[in-house]
Design a protein around this motif. Structure first.
Motif, short mmCIF file in Angstrom:
data_model
loop_
_atom_site.label_atom_id
_atom_site.label_comp_id
_atom_site.label_asym_id
_atom_site.label_seq_id
_atom_site.Cartn_x
_atom_site.Cartn_y
_atom_site.Cartn_z
N ARG A 164 0.80 -1.24 0.00
CA ARG A 164 -0.07 0.21 0.00
C ARG A 164 1.00 1.31 0.09
NH1 ARG A 164 -5.18 -1.78 1.93
NH2 ARG A 164 -5.22 -3.72 2.75
N LYS A 165 0.69 2.19 -0.66
CA LYS A 165 1.05 3.61 -0.59
C LYS A 165 0.68 4.57 0.22
CE LYS A 165 3.82 1.77 -3.95
NZ LYS A 165 4.55 0.54 -3.83
N VAL A 166 -0.60 4.12 0.62
CA VAL A 166 -1.17 5.36 1.62
C VAL A 166 -0.40 5.85 2.93
CG1 VAL A 166 -3.17 5.69 3.18
CG2 VAL A 166 -3.32 4.19 1.27
N LEU A 167 0.58 5.14 3.34
CA LEU A 167 1.36 5.79 4.62
C LEU A 167 2.48 6.55 4.06
CD1 LEU A 167 1.66 5.93 7.63
CD2 LEU A 167 3.22 3.70 7.21
N THR A 168 3.10 6.13 3.20
CA THR A 168 4.28 6.95 2.57
C THR A 168 3.69 8.21 1.64
OG1 THR A 168 4.22 5.40 0.47
CG2 THR A 168 5.97 5.01 2.43
N ASP A 169 2.64 8.22 1.03
CA ASP A 169 2.02 9.19 0.47
C ASP A 169 1.61 10.26 1.46
OD1 ASP A 169 2.42 8.12 -2.02
OD2 ASP A 169 0.35 7.39 -2.39
N TRP A 170 0.93 9.71 2.50
CA TRP A 170 0.42 10.67 3.63
C TRP A 170 1.70 11.43 4.24
CZ3 TRP A 170 1.89 10.03 8.63
CH2 TRP A 170 1.34 11.01 9.78
N ALA A 171 2.91 10.83 4.52
CA ALA A 171 4.01 11.20 5.05
C ALA A 171 4.51 12.14 4.13
CB ALA A 171 4.99 10.24 5.49
N GLU A 172 4.74 12.07 2.81
CA GLU A 172 5.36 13.03 2.19
C GLU A 172 4.25 14.27 1.98
OE1 GLU A 172 5.95 11.05 -1.79
OE2 GLU A 172 7.43 9.61 -0.68
N ARG A 173 3.37 14.00 1.92
CA ARG A 173 2.25 15.33 1.86
C ARG A 173 2.56 16.16 3.23
NH1 ARG A 173 -1.59 11.66 -0.12
NH2 ARG A 173 -2.71 11.74 2.00
N LYS A 174 2.46 15.55 4.32
CA LYS A 174 2.78 16.29 5.47
C LYS A 174 4.28 17.03 5.56
CE LYS A 174 0.09 14.93 9.34
NZ LYS A 174 -0.60 16.02 9.48
N GLY A 175 5.13 16.55 4.94
CA GLY A 175 6.41 17.22 5.01
C GLY A 175 7.37 16.84 6.09
N GLU A 176 8.43 17.25 6.23
CA GLU A 176 9.60 16.95 7.49
C GLU A 176 8.84 17.60 8.68
OE1 GLU A 176 13.89 17.36 8.75
OE2 GLU A 176 13.49 17.30 6.56
N GLU A 177 8.36 18.98 8.69
CA GLU A 177 7.88 19.69 9.62
C GLU A 177 6.63 19.19 10.23
OE1 GLU A 177 9.53 21.79 11.79
OE2 GLU A 177 11.23 21.09 10.70
N GLY A 178 5.78 18.75 9.39
CA GLY A 178 4.50 18.24 9.57
C GLY A 178 4.60 17.07 10.25
N ILE A 179 5.48 16.23 9.95
CA ILE A 179 5.60 14.82 10.42
C ILE A 179 6.18 14.95 12.03
CG2 ILE A 179 7.19 12.63 10.59
CD1 ILE A 179 4.99 12.48 8.56
N LYS A 180 7.24 15.84 12.20
CA LYS A 180 7.59 16.37 13.34
C LYS A 180 6.38 16.52 14.25
CE LYS A 180 12.36 16.83 12.41
NZ LYS A 180 13.49 17.73 12.14
#
Length: 180
Positions: free
Chosen positions: A144-160
């Motif tokens: 599934r690509k959902v998790l990695t796509d979600w993380a990329e959309r959030k960006g580094e600061e969004g993930i933190k």
């Protein structure tokens, strides 16, 4: 009939390499037991008594929290295709976070999907196989690509920011060490 071994044999290492999913189990002395499914290209055998996996950002960070409380872990693989087999790896783990010195060294072992949050390096003290006759036959289709796509959309600061909001403590309130 279950069989125990001290190390991973070449045959068991090959079995691990062919699996698309594995499960991790941890528990603190109190609170809930956690069993998590894992997939993608996130598991490595580092030797006959040592394995590692790259943990991506998720809704909780139970494994890291539990290991800080009680350092024991079980990893289980099931053959969903081919010859039936269940493989359990028992041991203790070191949790490596992005701020730790070893992060870059171990991260090189994996493709770097966005949102990588921990690497768990597990020292195995026992390996067990069992029949797996009750595990259903299933066919692998794709990751599934959902998790990695979600993380990329959030960006580094969004993930933190997400880690600060959702991943600093377990569901039982135990600290995960993500920002130590």
């Amino acid at each position: 009939m279950a069989k125990f071994y001290d190390v991973l044999s070449p045959e068991l290492i090959e079995f691990i390499k062919n699996q698309k999913v594995f499960f991790t189990g941890t528990a603190a002395p109190n609170g809930r037991v956690n069993v998590s499914p894992k997939g993608m290209d996130s598991f490595r055998v580092l030797g006959p008594n040592k394995v590692a996996w790259l943990n991506l950002t998720g809704s909780g960070n139970e494994t890291a929290a539990h290991l800080k409380q009680l350092n024991r872990i079980t990893i289980m693989f099931c053959a969903f295709e081919g010859k039936p087999l269940i493989l359990r790896l028992f041991g203790s783990a070191k949790t490596i976070h992005p701020q730790n010195d070893e992060w870059a060294e171990y991260l090189e072992l994996f493709p770097e999907p966005f949102g990588a949050r921990n690497i768990f390096v597990v020292a195995l003290d026992s390996v067990q196989t069992s029949c797996g006759f009750g595990v259903p036959l299933m066919e692998y289709k794709d990751d599934r690509k959902v998790l990695t796509d979600w993380a990329e959309r959030k960006g580094e600061e969004g993930i933190k920011d997400y880690w600060k909001e959702k991943n600093q403590v377990s569901i039982d309130g135990f600290p995960t060490g993500l920002f130590d």
